[in-house]
Design an enzyme around this catalytic site. Structure first.
Site, PDB file in Angstrom:
ATOM      1  N   TYR A 152      47.218  12.850 -21.455  1.00 52.35           N
ATOM      2  CA  TYR A 152      46.684  12.678 -20.106  1.00 52.35           C
ATOM      3  C   TYR A 152      45.657  13.757 -19.801  1.00 52.35           C
ATOM      4  O   TYR A 152      45.902  14.945 -20.018  1.00 52.35           O
ATOM      5  CB  TYR A 152      47.803  12.718 -19.057  1.00 52.35           C
ATOM      6  CG  TYR A 152      47.261  12.420 -17.679  1.00 52.35           C
ATOM      7  CD1 TYR A 152      46.880  11.117 -17.340  1.00 52.35           C
ATOM      8  CD2 TYR A 152      47.075  13.424 -16.744  1.00 52.35           C
ATOM      9  CE1 TYR A 152      46.342  10.837 -16.093  1.00 52.35           C
ATOM     10  CE2 TYR A 152      46.537  13.151 -15.497  1.00 52.35           C
ATOM     11  CZ  TYR A 152      46.169  11.857 -15.177  1.00 52.35           C
ATOM     12  OH  TYR A 152      45.618  11.576 -13.950  1.00 52.35           O
ATOM     13  N   GLN A 216      50.697   6.466 -12.176  1.00 51.37           N
ATOM     14  CA  GLN A 216      50.654   5.143 -12.799  1.00 51.37           C
ATOM     15  C   GLN A 216      50.191   5.210 -14.249  1.00 51.37           C
ATOM     16  O   GLN A 216      50.591   4.384 -15.074  1.00 51.37           O
ATOM     17  CB  GLN A 216      49.773   4.190 -11.984  1.00 51.37           C
ATOM     18  CG  GLN A 216      48.328   4.582 -11.822  1.00 51.37           C
ATOM     19  CD  GLN A 216      48.073   5.453 -10.600  1.00 51.37           C
ATOM     20  OE1 GLN A 216      48.983   6.110 -10.096  1.00 51.37           O
ATOM     21  NE2 GLN A 216      46.840   5.457 -10.116  1.00 51.37           N
ATOM     22  N   ASN A 263      48.571  16.724 -11.590  1.00 52.02           N
ATOM     23  CA  ASN A 263      49.066  17.203 -10.303  1.00 52.02           C
ATOM     24  C   ASN A 263      50.569  16.951 -10.185  1.00 52.02           C
ATOM     25  O   ASN A 263      51.232  16.504 -11.125  1.00 52.02           O
ATOM     26  CB  ASN A 263      48.284  16.563  -9.150  1.00 52.02           C
ATOM     27  CG  ASN A 263      48.424  15.045  -9.125  1.00 52.02           C
ATOM     28  OD1 ASN A 263      49.377  14.472  -9.655  1.00 52.02           O
ATOM     29  ND2 ASN A 263      47.470  14.379  -8.504  1.00 52.02           N
ATOM     30  N   THR A 286      48.016  26.518 -12.298  1.00 48.26           N
ATOM     31  CA  THR A 286      47.647  27.570 -13.242  1.00 48.26           C
ATOM     32  C   THR A 286      47.859  28.946 -12.625  1.00 48.26           C
ATOM     33  O   THR A 286      47.893  29.100 -11.400  1.00 48.26           O
ATOM     34  CB  THR A 286      46.189  27.398 -13.691  1.00 48.26           C
ATOM     35  OG1 THR A 286      45.917  28.277 -14.797  1.00 48.26           O
ATOM     36  CG2 THR A 286      45.224  27.730 -12.567  1.00 48.26           C
ATOM     37  N   GLN A 308      40.650  32.068 -12.317  1.00 48.82           N
ATOM     38  CA  GLN A 308      41.782  31.139 -12.332  1.00 48.82           C
ATOM     39  C   GLN A 308      42.055  30.560 -10.953  1.00 48.82           C
ATOM     40  O   GLN A 308      42.509  29.423 -10.833  1.00 48.82           O
ATOM     41  CB  GLN A 308      43.022  31.837 -12.886  1.00 48.82           C
ATOM     42  CG  GLN A 308      42.897  32.203 -14.353  1.00 48.82           C
ATOM     43  CD  GLN A 308      42.511  31.027 -15.231  1.00 48.82           C
ATOM     44  OE1 GLN A 308      43.244  30.052 -15.350  1.00 48.82           O
ATOM     45  NE2 GLN A 308      41.338  31.102 -15.857  1.00 48.82           N
ATOM     46  N   HIS A 311      40.599  27.031 -10.024  1.00 51.42           N
ATOM     47  CA  HIS A 311      41.180  25.750 -10.430  1.00 51.42           C
ATOM     48  C   HIS A 311      41.758  24.972  -9.263  1.00 51.42           C
ATOM     49  O   HIS A 311      41.637  23.747  -9.197  1.00 51.42           O
ATOM     50  CB  HIS A 311      42.299  25.977 -11.454  1.00 51.42           C
ATOM     51  CG  HIS A 311      41.809  26.169 -12.850  1.00 51.42           C
ATOM     52  ND1 HIS A 311      41.333  25.140 -13.620  1.00 51.42           N
ATOM     53  CD2 HIS A 311      41.736  27.274 -13.622  1.00 51.42           C
ATOM     54  CE1 HIS A 311      40.991  25.601 -14.810  1.00 51.42           C
ATOM     55  NE2 HIS A 311      41.212  26.897 -14.831  1.00 51.42           N
ATOM     56  N   GLU A 377      51.569  32.347 -17.197  1.00 52.39           N
ATOM     57  CA  GLU A 377      50.885  31.406 -18.089  1.00 52.39           C
ATOM     58  C   GLU A 377      49.835  32.153 -18.914  1.00 52.39           C
ATOM     59  O   GLU A 377      49.779  32.035 -20.140  1.00 52.39           O
ATOM     60  CB  GLU A 377      50.226  30.310 -17.253  1.00 52.39           C
ATOM     61  CG  GLU A 377      49.440  29.307 -18.081  1.00 52.39           C
ATOM     62  CD  GLU A 377      48.624  28.356 -17.218  1.00 52.39           C
ATOM     63  OE1 GLU A 377      48.180  27.325 -17.749  1.00 52.39           O
ATOM     64  OE2 GLU A 377      48.406  28.645 -16.015  1.00 52.39           O
ATOM     65  N   HIS A 378      48.981  32.913 -18.234  1.00 56.22           N
ATOM     66  CA  HIS A 378      47.983  33.763 -18.887  1.00 56.22           C
ATOM     67  C   HIS A 378      48.241  35.215 -18.488  1.00 56.22           C
ATOM     68  O   HIS A 378      48.365  35.506 -17.299  1.00 56.22           O
ATOM     69  CB  HIS A 378      46.559  33.414 -18.430  1.00 56.22           C
ATOM     70  CG  HIS A 378      46.208  31.967 -18.482  1.00 56.22           C
ATOM     71  ND1 HIS A 378      46.315  31.133 -17.379  1.00 56.22           N
ATOM     72  CD2 HIS A 378      45.730  31.204 -19.495  1.00 56.22           C
ATOM     73  CE1 HIS A 378      45.915  29.919 -17.718  1.00 56.22           C
ATOM     74  NE2 HIS A 378      45.561  29.928 -18.992  1.00 56.22           N
ATOM     75  N   ASP A 411      40.300  29.606 -22.366  1.00 58.11           N
ATOM     76  CA  ASP A 411      40.155  28.262 -21.813  1.00 58.11           C
ATOM     77  C   ASP A 411      39.240  27.392 -22.661  1.00 58.11           C
ATOM     78  O   ASP A 411      39.351  26.164 -22.636  1.00 58.11           O
ATOM     79  CB  ASP A 411      39.597  28.340 -20.383  1.00 58.11           C
ATOM     80  CG  ASP A 411      40.645  28.742 -19.364  1.00 58.11           C
ATOM     81  OD1 ASP A 411      41.846  28.600 -19.663  1.00 58.11           O
ATOM     82  OD2 ASP A 411      40.269  29.195 -18.265  1.00 58.11           O
ATOM     83  N   GLU A 465      89.955  20.091 -35.232  1.00 60.46           N
ATOM     84  CA  GLU A 465      89.294  19.491 -34.066  1.00 60.46           C
ATOM     85  C   GLU A 465      89.904  18.140 -33.694  1.00 60.46           C
ATOM     86  O   GLU A 465      89.339  17.411 -32.875  1.00 60.46           O
ATOM     87  CB  GLU A 465      87.790  19.345 -34.342  1.00 60.46           C
ATOM     88  CG  GLU A 465      87.085  20.694 -34.468  1.00 60.46           C
ATOM     89  CD  GLU A 465      85.569  20.581 -34.503  1.00 60.46           C
ATOM     90  OE1 GLU A 465      85.044  19.459 -34.654  1.00 60.46           O
ATOM     91  OE2 GLU A 465      84.910  21.630 -34.349  1.00 60.46           O
TER      92      GLU A 465
END
Length: 480
Positions: A152, A216, A263, A286, A308, A311, A377-378, A411, A465
Site C-alpha cells: 500500500y 477499502q 492513515n 512518523t 519530520q 509529514h 522510529e528515527h 528517507d 504431559e
C-alpha cells in the site's frame, strides 16, 4: 537561558504540556528525575490516535468489500474522495506513459535510490541452515518467500514514490513471486494513481497496480474480487496478464500479506484483516528523536526536527539534550526557520503538539536512558563520539550517526529502509526488511536409528504431559 515548560523531577505527566507562546515546542525538564522505565513511558511526549476509536467506522467497509469486492471498494472511494476510476487495475500503458513523462532528474534520483536500496537489501538474504544432531538426525531451516504481497502506497499531504521503493525492493530481494501496488486514485489524473507512483512501479518492474486507496484498498487486497472490465479512457483494454493474475482484466487475486504505511483508517483495516492476511505493522505517525550535546549545530537540529514534522500534524519531534545552551539555541532556530518552511502550518501544529518536546536531562548517560525508553522510529545521534553513543542504543527503528547522517538521507538514498516501527514499538519490532517477506520452515528428517535413539525421552515427556497417544505414535514404529 532555556526555561522548560514543565519540571518532571518529582512528579507530573504529559497531559497538560504545551509550548509557551514564544517557543514552537514544549520543554520538559527531567534533570534530577528518577528515570525508571515505567515513569519515562508515561512522561515522554507521544501522540497518535487510538485505532480502536475508528474500528466501528472501518469494520462495515471491510465487510462490504469482502462481500461485494471491487464494486464496494470503488463506491467507497467515490464517496470519500470524490473520484471513481474506470477500473481497479491500472493498464500497463499508463505505467509506461508515467515513466516516459517523468522529470528526468526525478527518474535519475529514483534509480539511485533503487540501486542503493537493492545493494543493502541483497545482503539481508538468508540461506538455509541444516543442523545435524546425530547420525541420521537433521533439522533444516528453509527460508521460503511469501507468495503474493500487496504493497500500500498512501496519497494525501504528499506523494510518496519512495514508499514504492521501500516496500518493493525487500520483497523482490526475498523472492516474492507476485507483487501488487495499491494507491489512491486521483481526480486530476482521470482516476489513476499519481503518475510518479506509477513511474516508480515501472522502474522497479512491477506491472500490477490497483487504483484504490484507504481502508477499502486494504480490504480488497485481502479478499480480492472481480474488476469492472471497463476500459480506461485513452488506454487500450489489452492489459498484461501474469501467472499470478490470469485474466487480469477481471480477476483481482487476493494477497497473502499487506505492507505499507497509511492513515488511521488504513491501520484499522489492516488490524481487521490480519486474521486473513499477514501485515507488517500498525504504523502510527512518523517521529524523530535527536540525542544531542553541546557539540551539535542547532541549525541542523532544528532543520531535522522540522523535516519530520512536515509529514503530518500528528508527527512527533523530540530533542533530548543535557545542554541548556543547545536547547535555547535550537528553540531560537525553530522560530527562525519556521516562517520560511513551505508547509509551516502543518509543521507548526506538529511541533506544538503534545507529541513533541525539547527534553533536558542531567547528562549524556541519562539521555541514552531516555531515548532507549522512547524507542523512536528515527533516532539521530549528534554528540561527540557519536558512533560510540550509537553503540549503546537498544531501541530505535533506525539510528543516524553524526551530523552528516540526517533522517532525510534515510528517507531516500542511504540504502536503509524507511518503513520503521513507530509509537515505541521499536522496543520489540524491526523495520521492513527482506526478513519481513520470508517464512522459516523447519524440515525434520530422522532415520529409524536416529528416532530410536531418542524415542525413550519422547515417550517419557509425552507421559509427563498426559498425552499418551504421542508416546504410542513412537512405540508403534518399533513393534515387531
Amino acid at each position: 537561558m532555556y526555561r522548560p515548560d514543565i519540571d518532571l523531577s518529582s512528579s507530573g505527566t504529559m497531559d497538560t504540556v504545551s509550548p509557551t507562546p514564544a517557543s514552537p515546542m514544549a520543554g520538559i525538564d527531567l534533570r534530577g528525575a528518577e528515570l525508571t522505565a515505567a515513569r519515562l513511558r508515561s512522561a515522554l511526549p507521544r501522540g497518535g490516535a487510538d485505532v480502536e476509536t475508528v474500528l466501528p467506522k472501518v469494520r462495515p467497509i471491510v465487510q462490504a468489500v469482502a462481500e461485494r469486492g471491487a464494486d464496494a471498494a470503488l463506491e467507497f472511494g467515490a464517496s470519500f474522495d470524490g473520484v471513481r476510476p474506470a477500473a481497479v487495475r491500472v493498464p500497463e500503458a499508463a505505467l509506461d506513459k508515467a515513466l516516459a513523462d517523468l522529470d528526468a532528474a526525478v527518474a535519475d534520483a529514483l534509480r539511485v535510490m533503487i540501486d542503493r536500496a537493492r545493494a543493502v537489501h541483497a545482503d539481508q538474504r538468508r540461506t538455509d541452515v541444516t543442523t545435524t544432531l546425530g547420525p541420521g538426525a537433521t533439522v533444516t531451516e528453509r527460508w521460503v518467500p511469501v507468495e503474493r504481497v500487496g504493497l500500500y502506497v498512501p496519497g494525501g499531504n504528499a506523494v510518496y514514490p519512495s514508499s514504492v521503493v521501500m516496500n518493493v525492493v525487500p520483497a523482490q530481494a526475498a523472492g516474492v513471486a507476485s507483487l501488487v501496488v495499491a494507491s489512491p486514485p486521483q481526480a486530476q489524473f482521470d482516476g489513476l494513481p499519481h503518475p510518479t507512483i506509477l513511474a516508480a512501479a515501472r522502474l522497479l518492474g512491477v506491472d500490477e497496480v490497483w487504483a484504490v486507496g484507504g481502508a477499502q484498498a486494504v480490504a480488497l487486497l485481502a479478499y480480492g474480487g472481480t474488476d469492472t472490465g471497463a476500459e480506461w479512457p485513452g488506454f487500450s483494454s489489452d492489459r498484461a496478464r501474469s501467472a499470478s493474475s490470469p485474466g487480469a482484466d477481471a480477476e483481482l487475486v487476493p494477497v497473502d500479506m499487506i505492507t505499507g504505511p497509511g492513515n488511521i483508517y488504513v491501520t484499522a483495516a489492516k488490524r481487521l484483516c490480519r486474521s486473513r492476511v499477514g501485515i507488517d505493522a500498525e504504523a502510527g505517525p512518523t517521529e524523530i528523536a535527536i540525542l544531542a550535546d553541546h557539540t551539535a549545530d542547532p541549525a541542523h537540529v532544528a532543520a531535522d526536527l522540522i523535516s519530520q514534522a512536515e509529514h503530518d500534524e500528528m508527527a512527533g519531534s523530540v530533542l533530548v539534550t543535557p545542554s541548556e545552551d543547545l536547547a535555547a539555541a535550537t528553540d531560537a532556530e525553530l522560530a527562525a526557520q519556521l516562517p520560511t518552511t513551505v508547509h509551516r502550518e502543518r509543521v507548526t501544529a506538529a511541533l506544538g503538539g503534545r507529541q513533541s518536546a525539547i527534553i533536558l536531562v542531567d547528562d549524556l548517560d541519562a539521555g541514552i536512558t531516555v531515548v532507549n525508553a522512547y524507542a523512536a522510529e528515527h533516532l539521530e545521534i549528534q554528540t561527540a563520539d557519536a558512533a560510540a553513543v550509537a553503540g549503546r542504543i537498544r531501541a530505535a527503528g533506525a539510528v543516524f550517526v553524526g551530523p552528516y547522517s540526517p533522517v532525510s538521507l534515510g528517507d531516500y538514498c542511504a540504502g536503509s529502509n524507511h518503513v520503521l516501527p513507530t509509537a515505541g514499538s521499536a522496543r520489540h519490532s524491526s523495520g521492513l526488511s527482506v526478513q519481513t517477506f520470508l517464512r522459516g520452515i523447519h524440515v525434520v528428517d530422522y532415520t529409524e536409528a536416529a528416532l530410536k535413539d531418542v524415542s525413550g525421552h519422547v515417550i517419557t515427556l509425552a507421559q509427563a504431559e498426559d498425552l499418551p497417544a504421542h508416546g504410542e505414535a513412537i512405540r508403534r514404529r518399533f513393534e515387531r
